[in-house]
Write a protein that holds these residues in place. Sequence first.
Motif, PDB file in Angstrom:
ATOM      1  N   ILE A  48      -2.839   5.670 -12.860  1.00  0.00           N
ATOM      2  CA  ILE A  48      -3.127   5.658 -11.579  1.00  0.00           C
ATOM      3  C   ILE A  48      -4.723   5.531 -11.105  1.00  0.00           C
ATOM      4  N   SER A 105       1.682   6.715  -6.886  1.00  0.00           N
ATOM      5  CA  SER A 105       0.787   7.676  -7.151  1.00  0.00           C
ATOM      6  C   SER A 105       1.581   9.232  -6.983  1.00  0.00           C
ATOM      7  N   ALA A 125       1.055   3.787  -3.243  1.00  0.00           N
ATOM      8  CA  ALA A 125       0.725   5.393  -2.850  1.00  0.00           C
ATOM      9  C   ALA A 125       1.973   6.043  -3.414  1.00  0.00           C
ATOM     10  N   LYS A 175      -2.375   4.889   1.768  1.00  0.00           N
ATOM     11  CA  LYS A 175      -2.940   4.449   0.567  1.00  0.00           C
ATOM     12  C   LYS A 175      -4.520   5.000   0.156  1.00  0.00           C
ATOM     13  N   HIS A 226      -5.211   2.493  -8.777  1.00  0.00           N
ATOM     14  CA  HIS A 226      -4.358   2.559  -7.461  1.00  0.00           C
ATOM     15  C   HIS A 226      -5.521   2.802  -6.432  1.00  0.00           C
ATOM     16  N   GLN A 227      -6.809   3.337  -6.958  1.00  0.00           N
ATOM     17  CA  GLN A 227      -7.773   3.413  -5.838  1.00  0.00           C
ATOM     18  C   GLN A 227      -8.520   2.123  -5.577  1.00  0.00           C
ATOM     19  N   ARG A 271       0.797  -1.183   0.156  1.00  0.00           N
ATOM     20  CA  ARG A 271       0.062  -0.012  -0.141  1.00  0.00           C
ATOM     21  C   ARG A 271       0.794   1.154   0.034  1.00  0.00           C
ATOM     22  N   THR A 275      -3.683   7.959  -2.904  1.00  0.00           N
ATOM     23  CA  THR A 275      -4.190   7.597  -4.280  1.00  0.00           C
ATOM     24  C   THR A 275      -5.272   8.371  -4.645  1.00  0.00           C
ATOM     25  N   CYS A 289      -3.956  11.990  -5.327  1.00  0.00           N
ATOM     26  CA  CYS A 289      -2.928  12.293  -6.410  1.00  0.00           C
ATOM     27  C   CYS A 289      -3.560  11.870  -7.913  1.00  0.00           C
ATOM     28  N   ASN A 329      -9.979   1.537  -1.710  1.00  0.00           N
ATOM     29  CA  ASN A 329     -10.176   2.626  -0.684  1.00  0.00           C
ATOM     30  C   ASN A 329     -11.280   2.572   0.392  1.00  0.00           C
TER      31      ASN A 329
END
Length: 419
Positions: A394, A287, A284, A358, A397-398, A280, A362, A365, A404
């Motif tokens: 990115i 990101s 991050a 995280k 990344h969430q 994580r 994420t 960003c 999230n």
Amino acid sequence: MAAVGPLARVARLSSSICRSRTLDLSRCPQRRGVASCVDPAHGLTEEQKEFQKVAFDFAANEMAPHMAEWDQKEIFPVETMRRAAQLGFGGIYVQPDVGGSGLSRLDTSVIFEALSTGCVSTTAYISIHNMCAWMIDTFGNKEQREKFCPDLCSMAKFASYCLTEPGSGSDAASLLTSAQQKGDHYILNGSKAFISGGGDTDVYVVMCRTGGKGPKGISCLVVEKGTPGLSFGKKEKKVGWNSQPTRAVIFEDCAVPVSNLLGEEGQGFSIAMKGLNGGRINIASCSLGAAHACVQLAKDHLLVRKQFGETLSNNQFLQFKLAEMATKLVASRLLVREAATALQENQPCAVSLCSMAKLFVTDECFNICNQALQMHGGYGYLKDYAVQQFVRDIRVHQILEGTNEVMRMIISRNLLTES
């Protein structure tokens, strides 16, 4: 690889790269004209600044010029990653006795942020590979560490992390892939979904059920490519992350030696979660790199693009937006580095801080990159401009390394159960 101090190795290899190539930093935003208030080197030690510079230079010269091609042609840049491994980036926080660099979690974050300015997708895969190598290094026995880690650290072989299944994403403890022991082998049956590197990688760190329901019935096996019964699904078509293949990993009476069990039976879920805590922070950090690059791209665009007879940099609304982007970037970076330090020191708050990093980083960003695209107007939507690729790369990344929404659950649970 012989144990060599990380700074000495990086400095030596960086020197050889610089002698063989002419640096042309004008092609990318990584290190050119960085304002001091958003300088990612702020607060770092001299040693950290040294390998951060190596990572930025590698991103500028080896990754950024190829980022769009890797994305459009869906190229897995194996040789580029192996050159990164020559700098010590294949096993950044793996111990030196098996070929790793032996760096800290904070050092790792600094490196992944810098590399991501050159290509988020490729760096994100490198971060997953590092997580797998660390899991084997940390939970494996002497024979397992010596068998797998040197090739992973040099990236002679690549690794994939196999937790998610078609029916178990956020509820990872409900996974169904089974492993039944028969003699000196486990017989695996089941499938894993959304596996980064799947089909192209050599080593699969697999969470499977050896016991009853729930997390205590899960174990961790290392499965090598070429094992009979191991196969792969079709290559997925994705919005971003196109420089790394994603496939289902399928086990059909796949016989894996008992000697490939990491840790003990029933320890797999704990191993998976400990891997993800670092993962994580890593994601991050990727990101952060994208956001840093996009702030630079947005600044450069505002300074040259003219509308209504003057450059966009004279528009107060856009000035304020840029200021907000820069502020969120620095706040995000500080949170990631705080979480990385907490994890390295095994502080009681580490899991929550990793989840906070995280979640916050994420989200913020992505917003920074998306705002940078908006500032580019119609140009931002063209694939000739890097900003759109940062946005696409990115967004995921969430979702991965724990959505999230799950990060919110972890953080709130910690707050509500503290005495």
